[in-house]
Write a protein that holds these residues in place. Structure first.
Motif, PDB file in Angstrom:
ATOM      1  N   PHE A  20      51.289  62.050  53.998  1.00 46.96           N
ATOM      2  CA  PHE A  20      50.088  62.702  53.434  1.00 46.96           C
ATOM      3  C   PHE A  20      49.215  61.623  52.796  1.00 46.96           C
ATOM      4  CE2 PHE A  20      53.610  62.777  50.446  1.00 46.96           C
ATOM      5  CZ  PHE A  20      53.060  62.292  49.271  1.00 46.96           C
ATOM      6  N   LYS A  21      47.927  61.918  52.648  1.00 42.44           N
ATOM      7  CA  LYS A  21      47.005  60.934  52.084  1.00 42.44           C
ATOM      8  C   LYS A  21      47.369  60.634  50.634  1.00 42.44           C
ATOM      9  CE  LYS A  21      43.154  62.411  54.938  1.00 42.44           C
ATOM     10  NZ  LYS A  21      41.827  63.061  54.886  1.00 42.44           N
ATOM     11  N   TYR A  22      47.376  59.365  50.310  1.00 43.54           N
ATOM     12  CA  TYR A  22      47.805  58.931  48.982  1.00 43.54           C
ATOM     13  C   TYR A  22      47.057  57.655  48.634  1.00 43.54           C
ATOM     14  CZ  TYR A  22      51.030  57.569  45.208  1.00 43.54           C
ATOM     15  OH  TYR A  22      51.575  57.209  44.010  1.00 43.54           O
ATOM     16  N   SER A  23      46.351  57.660  47.515  1.00 46.41           N
ATOM     17  CA  SER A  23      45.543  56.508  47.141  1.00 46.41           C
ATOM     18  C   SER A  23      46.265  55.616  46.140  1.00 46.41           C
ATOM     19  CB  SER A  23      44.205  56.948  46.545  1.00 46.41           C
ATOM     20  OG  SER A  23      43.475  55.829  46.111  1.00 46.41           O
ATOM     21  N   MET A  24      47.025  54.652  46.667  1.00 50.26           N
ATOM     22  CA  MET A  24      47.689  53.701  45.782  1.00 50.26           C
ATOM     23  C   MET A  24      46.665  52.812  45.086  1.00 50.26           C
ATOM     24  SD  MET A  24      50.648  53.049  44.598  1.00 50.26           S
ATOM     25  CE  MET A  24      51.800  51.817  43.980  1.00 50.26           C
ATOM     26  N   GLU A  25      45.535  52.620  45.724  1.00 46.93           N
ATOM     27  CA  GLU A  25      44.467  51.838  45.108  1.00 46.93           C
ATOM     28  C   GLU A  25      44.039  52.482  43.786  1.00 46.93           C
ATOM     29  OE1 GLU A  25      41.238  51.279  47.796  1.00 46.93           O
ATOM     30  OE2 GLU A  25      40.015  50.200  46.321  1.00 46.93           O
ATOM     31  N   ASP A  26      43.899  53.803  43.829  1.00 43.65           N
ATOM     32  CA  ASP A  26      43.520  54.513  42.607  1.00 43.65           C
ATOM     33  C   ASP A  26      44.633  54.438  41.565  1.00 43.65           C
ATOM     34  OD1 ASP A  26      41.472  56.852  41.633  1.00 43.65           O
ATOM     35  OD2 ASP A  26      43.514  57.175  40.914  1.00 43.65           O
ATOM     36  N   VAL A  27      45.866  54.591  42.025  1.00 37.90           N
ATOM     37  CA  VAL A  27      47.006  54.530  41.111  1.00 37.90           C
ATOM     38  C   VAL A  27      47.058  53.189  40.396  1.00 37.90           C
ATOM     39  CG1 VAL A  27      49.529  54.441  40.997  1.00 37.90           C
ATOM     40  CG2 VAL A  27      48.397  56.216  42.355  1.00 37.90           C
ATOM     41  N   LEU A  28      46.911  52.123  41.162  1.00 40.52           N
ATOM     42  CA  LEU A  28      47.012  50.783  40.573  1.00 40.52           C
ATOM     43  C   LEU A  28      45.874  50.520  39.590  1.00 40.52           C
ATOM     44  CD1 LEU A  28      48.100  48.734  43.709  1.00 40.52           C
ATOM     45  CD2 LEU A  28      49.489  49.283  41.698  1.00 40.52           C
ATOM     46  N   SER A  29      44.672  50.942  39.940  1.00 45.10           N
ATOM     47  CA  SER A  29      43.563  50.688  39.018  1.00 45.10           C
ATOM     48  C   SER A  29      43.716  51.515  37.749  1.00 45.10           C
ATOM     49  CB  SER A  29      42.217  50.967  39.693  1.00 45.10           C
ATOM     50  OG  SER A  29      42.139  52.308  40.085  1.00 45.10           O
ATOM     51  N   ARG A  30      44.325  52.701  37.893  1.00 44.77           N
ATOM     52  CA  ARG A  30      44.560  53.522  36.705  1.00 44.77           C
ATOM     53  C   ARG A  30      45.661  52.910  35.841  1.00 44.77           C
ATOM     54  NH1 ARG A  30      46.852  58.864  37.177  1.00 44.77           N
ATOM     55  NH2 ARG A  30      46.523  58.588  39.393  1.00 44.77           N
ATOM     56  N   LEU A  31      46.724  52.433  36.484  1.00 44.05           N
ATOM     57  CA  LEU A  31      47.793  51.776  35.726  1.00 44.05           C
ATOM     58  C   LEU A  31      47.271  50.512  35.038  1.00 44.05           C
ATOM     59  CD1 LEU A  31      50.818  52.094  38.181  1.00 44.05           C
ATOM     60  CD2 LEU A  31      50.550  53.247  35.982  1.00 44.05           C
ATOM     61  N   ALA A  32      46.334  49.855  35.683  1.00 48.72           N
ATOM     62  CA  ALA A  32      45.827  48.593  35.143  1.00 48.72           C
ATOM     63  C   ALA A  32      45.018  48.808  33.859  1.00 48.72           C
ATOM     64  CB  ALA A  32      44.961  47.887  36.185  1.00 48.72           C
ATOM     65  N   LEU A  33      44.606  50.040  33.607  1.00 44.19           N
ATOM     66  CA  LEU A  33      43.866  50.326  32.373  1.00 44.19           C
ATOM     67  C   LEU A  33      44.734  50.103  31.144  1.00 44.19           C
ATOM     68  CD1 LEU A  33      42.006  53.634  33.384  1.00 44.19           C
ATOM     69  CD2 LEU A  33      41.058  51.325  33.250  1.00 44.19           C
ATOM     70  N   ASP A  34      46.048  50.238  31.326  1.00 44.86           N
ATOM     71  CA  ASP A  34      46.975  50.040  30.217  1.00 44.86           C
ATOM     72  C   ASP A  34      47.523  48.620  30.268  1.00 44.86           C
ATOM     73  OD1 ASP A  34      49.015  49.987  28.386  1.00 44.86           O
ATOM     74  OD2 ASP A  34      49.806  51.963  28.927  1.00 44.86           O
ATOM     75  N   PRO A  35      47.224  47.824  29.264  1.00 44.21           N
ATOM     76  CA  PRO A  35      47.641  46.417  29.274  1.00 44.21           C
ATOM     77  C   PRO A  35      49.154  46.242  29.289  1.00 44.21           C
ATOM     78  CG  PRO A  35      46.836  47.056  27.105  1.00 44.21           C
ATOM     79  CD  PRO A  35      46.516  48.184  28.030  1.00 44.21           C
ATOM     80  N   LEU A  36      49.890  47.306  28.950  1.00 47.03           N
ATOM     81  CA  LEU A  36      51.347  47.200  28.960  1.00 47.03           C
ATOM     82  C   LEU A  36      51.910  47.234  30.378  1.00 47.03           C
ATOM     83  CD1 LEU A  36      52.268  49.504  25.957  1.00 47.03           C
ATOM     84  CD2 LEU A  36      52.195  47.013  26.035  1.00 47.03           C
ATOM     85  N   ASN A  37      51.111  47.736  31.310  1.00 48.89           N
ATOM     86  CA  ASN A  37      51.586  47.791  32.691  1.00 48.89           C
ATOM     87  C   ASN A  37      51.399  46.453  33.372  1.00 48.89           C
ATOM     88  OD1 ASN A  37      52.440  50.484  32.693  1.00 48.89           O
ATOM     89  ND2 ASN A  37      50.340  51.206  33.006  1.00 48.89           N
ATOM     90  N   CYS A  38      52.273  46.200  34.318  1.00 50.52           N
ATOM     91  CA  CYS A  38      52.299  44.912  34.999  1.00 50.52           C
ATOM     92  C   CYS A  38      51.740  45.089  36.403  1.00 50.52           C
ATOM     93  CB  CYS A  38      53.739  44.398  35.022  1.00 50.52           C
ATOM     94  SG  CYS A  38      53.866  42.633  35.140  1.00 50.52           S
ATOM     95  N   VAL A  39      50.418  45.068  36.496  1.00 53.36           N
ATOM     96  CA  VAL A  39      49.743  45.339  37.768  1.00 53.36           C
ATOM     97  C   VAL A  39      49.094  44.064  38.293  1.00 53.36           C
ATOM     98  CG1 VAL A  39      47.935  46.700  38.888  1.00 53.36           C
ATOM     99  CG2 VAL A  39      49.265  47.689  37.017  1.00 53.36           C
ATOM    100  N   ASP A  40      49.263  43.840  39.590  1.00 57.32           N
ATOM    101  CA  ASP A  40      48.585  42.728  40.250  1.00 57.32           C
ATOM    102  C   ASP A  40      47.693  43.326  41.339  1.00 57.32           C
ATOM    103  OD1 ASP A  40      47.715  40.603  41.720  1.00 57.32           O
ATOM    104  OD2 ASP A  40      49.653  39.588  41.803  1.00 57.32           O
ATOM    105  N   LEU A  41      46.404  43.471  41.014  1.00 58.68           N
ATOM    106  CA  LEU A  41      45.507  44.159  41.940  1.00 58.68           C
ATOM    107  C   LEU A  41      45.290  43.356  43.224  1.00 58.68           C
ATOM    108  CD1 LEU A  41      42.843  45.603  39.447  1.00 58.68           C
ATOM    109  CD2 LEU A  41      44.641  46.844  40.672  1.00 58.68           C
ATOM    110  N   SER A  42      45.323  42.048  43.142  1.00 57.80           N
ATOM    111  CA  SER A  42      45.059  41.243  44.337  1.00 57.80           C
ATOM    112  C   SER A  42      46.203  41.366  45.340  1.00 57.80           C
ATOM    113  CB  SER A  42      44.838  39.783  43.950  1.00 57.80           C
ATOM    114  OG  SER A  42      45.989  39.266  43.317  1.00 57.80           O
TER     115      SER A  42
END
Length: 280
Positions: free
Chosen positions: A9-31
């Motif tokens: 099913f359609k799933y936007s991981m791009e949106d998930v990652l950018s939302r997680l990245a809003l919290d500095p405690l999360n360890c997100v690497d957008l690149s």
DNA sequence: GACCAGGATTGCT
DNA sequence: AGCAATCATGGT
């Protein structure tokens, strides 16, 4: 141990990652389209290697089947977003669901962390709340493989109000946080065992504690447990989002929002999520 | 320098 | 039962 996962099913991981990245405690690497999350004592890496229409992931670092199930549950990989999307196309929120198609509810990694975060966020603007949360975790939590973990409740239970007060927490917030941590540390409150209970039971149980009101309890259900039918009417963010969407010159009153909940049900949580998303 | 912020509690009618 | 004051302080 690594494994791949494809969703049907359609799933936007791009949106998930950018939302997680809003919290500095999360360890997100957008690149690299990657996020590292703590599952108990294990750090799991999830990498997006697909698209909205063909979502595909590498999941790295799994040690047990239970951890895998937790990942599926946290990221909403285990149930389709399609029926929810279809439901909202027939409502007055259809434009939001087209705009943010494939956006899932991601649950917090720690139930205790969810409660602490909500108490910190009560009545504060997001940026100051973010500062306080970061300061709290950096001071009392611990770091593992670059990820900050929330402290054990026992640590907070034994703090003095003045210690938190010096960190710019209000006296009340400090009392709330220490109080709820004590209840957990002493075994009077077990957040994990609430999972099997109904929404209403959990709400009434949590609201007994000083510092947990309707907004915080609903937030626990929505972001802690991923329950799908919550709409926190008290939330000013949702009020402001509806004000914008409906082109009002003031925030809508609760009585003006309430009549819409039936049409969004049983997915009110997604209505809330997409409304929040629209003003971020 | 007001006024508001991902609210909740307390104390007053 | 319902309303107002109170809380701490950053952002706008």
């Amino acid at each position: 141990m690594a494994q791949t996962l494809e969703l049907a099913f359609k799933y936007s991981m791009e949106d998930v990652l950018s939302r997680l990245a809003l919290d500095p405690l999360n360890c997100v690497d957008l690149s690299n389209q990657t996020v590292k999350i703590p599952i108990d004592e294990t750090i799991i890496t999830i990498q997006s290697i697909g698209t909205l229409h063909e979502p595909k992931f590498m999941i790295i670092g799994l040690e047990t089947d239970e951890q895998y199930e937790r990942v599926l549950s946290i990221f909403h990989f285990n149930r389709s977003l399609e029926p929810i999307h279809q439901h909202f196309l027939g409502t007055n929120l259809h434009s939001l669901f087209l705009k943010f198609e494939g956006t899932p509810i991601i649950t917090d990694f720690s139930l205790y962390g969810n409660i602490i975060k909500s108490i910190i966020h009560q009545q504060l603007n997001l940026s100051f709340a973010k500062t306080l949360t970061e300061r709290f975790v950096n001071t009392f939590g611990r770091s593992k493989e670059g990820i900050w973990l929330h402290p054990a409740p026992e640590i907070i239970a034994n703090l003095e109000v003045s210690t938190l007060r010096e960190m710019q927490f209000s006296t009340r917030k400090a009392e709330y946080m220490i109080g709820i941590s004590k209840a957990i540390a002493e075994g009077n409150l077990n957040l994990e065992t609430l999972v099997s209970q109904s929404d209403d039971f959990i709400l009434s149980e949590l609201i007994k504690y000083r510092g947990i009101g309707p907004w915080t309890a609903e937030s626990f259900l929505l972001f802690g447990l991923g329950r799908e039918n919550l709409f926190p009417l008290a939330d000013v963010g949702l009020q402001n989002s509806l004000k914008q969407l409906w082109n009002l010159d003031r925030k809508p009153m609760k009585s003006e929002i309430a009549p819409h909940l039936d049409s969004w049900s049983p997915y009110n949580s997604y209505a809330a999520l997409y409304l929040w998303r629209n003003i971020e």
